[in-house]
Design a protein around this motif. Structure first.
Motif, short mmCIF file in Angstrom:
data_model
loop_
_atom_site.label_atom_id
_atom_site.label_comp_id
_atom_site.label_asym_id
_atom_site.label_seq_id
_atom_site.Cartn_x
_atom_site.Cartn_y
_atom_site.Cartn_z
N MET A 75 0.81 -1.00 0.00
CA MET A 75 -0.13 -0.14 -0.20
C MET A 75 0.77 1.26 -0.11
O MET A 75 1.94 1.20 0.71
N ALA A 76 0.56 2.22 -0.93
CA ALA A 76 1.36 3.38 -0.75
C ALA A 76 1.23 4.32 0.35
O ALA A 76 0.21 4.16 1.05
N GLN A 77 2.38 5.06 0.78
CA GLN A 77 2.09 6.07 1.90
C GLN A 77 1.31 6.95 1.82
O GLN A 77 1.11 7.58 0.67
N PRO A 78 0.51 7.14 2.82
CA PRO A 78 -0.55 8.30 2.65
C PRO A 78 -0.23 9.80 2.51
O PRO A 78 1.19 9.99 2.92
N SER A 79 -0.73 10.57 1.92
CA SER A 79 -0.26 12.12 1.92
C SER A 79 -0.50 12.59 3.33
O SER A 79 -0.72 12.02 4.35
N THR A 80 0.02 13.78 3.26
CA THR A 80 -0.03 14.83 4.71
C THR A 80 -1.21 14.81 5.10
O THR A 80 -2.39 15.14 4.51
N VAL A 81 -1.66 14.45 6.39
CA VAL A 81 -2.84 14.72 7.04
C VAL A 81 -2.74 15.72 7.86
O VAL A 81 -1.89 16.01 8.68
N ARG A 82 -3.73 16.75 7.71
CA ARG A 82 -3.64 18.09 8.39
C ARG A 82 -4.73 18.13 9.19
O ARG A 82 -5.90 17.69 8.79
N VAL A 83 -4.66 18.76 10.45
CA VAL A 83 -6.06 18.70 11.39
C VAL A 83 -5.92 20.31 11.67
O VAL A 83 -4.88 21.03 12.05
N GLY A 84 -7.27 20.87 11.55
CA GLY A 84 -7.32 22.36 11.86
C GLY A 84 -8.73 22.52 12.48
O GLY A 84 -9.58 21.68 12.66
N THR A 85 -9.31 23.81 12.19
CA THR A 85 -10.67 24.17 12.65
C THR A 85 -11.37 24.16 11.51
O THR A 85 -10.74 24.33 10.41
N ALA A 86 -12.52 24.18 11.55
CA ALA A 86 -13.65 24.52 10.65
C ALA A 86 -13.61 25.62 9.73
O ALA A 86 -13.08 26.67 10.14
N ASN A 87 -13.54 25.43 8.48
CA ASN A 87 -13.39 26.58 7.29
C ASN A 87 -14.86 26.71 6.95
O ASN A 87 -15.59 26.13 6.16
N THR A 88 -15.29 28.00 7.23
CA THR A 88 -16.68 28.23 6.76
C THR A 88 -16.88 28.56 5.24
O THR A 88 -17.93 28.36 4.78
N GLY A 89 -15.57 28.59 4.47
CA GLY A 89 -15.62 28.66 2.95
C GLY A 89 -15.84 27.46 2.25
O GLY A 89 -16.25 27.48 1.11
N PHE A 90 -15.98 26.29 3.20
CA PHE A 90 -16.17 24.99 2.57
C PHE A 90 -17.80 24.71 2.23
O PHE A 90 -18.39 25.29 3.16
N ALA A 91 -17.90 24.30 1.25
CA ALA A 91 -19.48 23.52 1.22
C ALA A 91 -19.63 22.11 1.56
O ALA A 91 -19.26 21.28 0.71
N TRP A 92 -19.85 22.08 2.85
CA TRP A 92 -19.90 20.76 3.52
C TRP A 92 -21.15 19.98 2.92
O TRP A 92 -22.19 20.36 2.51
N LYS A 93 -20.96 18.90 2.69
CA LYS A 93 -21.79 17.41 2.17
C LYS A 93 -22.02 16.62 3.31
O LYS A 93 -20.88 16.17 4.09
N LYS A 94 -23.07 15.99 3.27
CA LYS A 94 -23.49 14.60 4.23
C LYS A 94 -23.86 13.64 3.47
O LYS A 94 -24.54 13.85 2.38
N SER A 95 -23.62 12.39 3.78
CA SER A 95 -23.87 11.25 3.14
C SER A 95 -25.29 10.94 2.92
O SER A 95 -26.20 11.33 3.99
N SER A 96 -25.98 10.59 1.90
CA SER A 96 -27.33 10.36 1.95
C SER A 96 -27.89 9.07 2.84
O SER A 96 -28.94 9.08 3.25
N TYR A 97 -26.81 8.48 2.98
CA TYR A 97 -27.10 7.35 4.01
C TYR A 97 -26.91 7.64 5.53
O TYR A 97 -27.25 6.82 6.22
#
Length: 77
Positions: free
Chosen positions: A1-23
């Protein structure tokens, strides 16, 4: 398995268009995601001002494929 890319942890960005699963249920226990260029961000729908985890698009795709393929197991699923 390939090495993962960098994971970043921060606070919520209100500029994102958040989506939720239909499930997702209607009890508010959901993970939401947003796409921004080559980055996919995830957050807890119960804590909109809380932490956001972001990874590269390829890493997110590999993780979701592993989840749907039954390759990831754990008590958090």
């Amino acid at each position: 398995m390939a090495q993962p890319s960098t994971v970043r942890v921060g606070t919520a960005n209100t500029g994102f268009a958040w989506k939720k699963s239909s499930y997702s249920g209607h009890n508010g226990d959901c993970v939401e995601w947003a796409e921004a260029g080559n980055v996919v961000a995830f957050r807890d729908s119960k804590d909109l001002q809380g932490s956001v985890i972001s990874v590269g698009r390829r890493t997110a795709s590999a993780f979701l494929s592993a989840l749907t393929g039954g390759q990831v197991r754990g008590s958090w699923l």
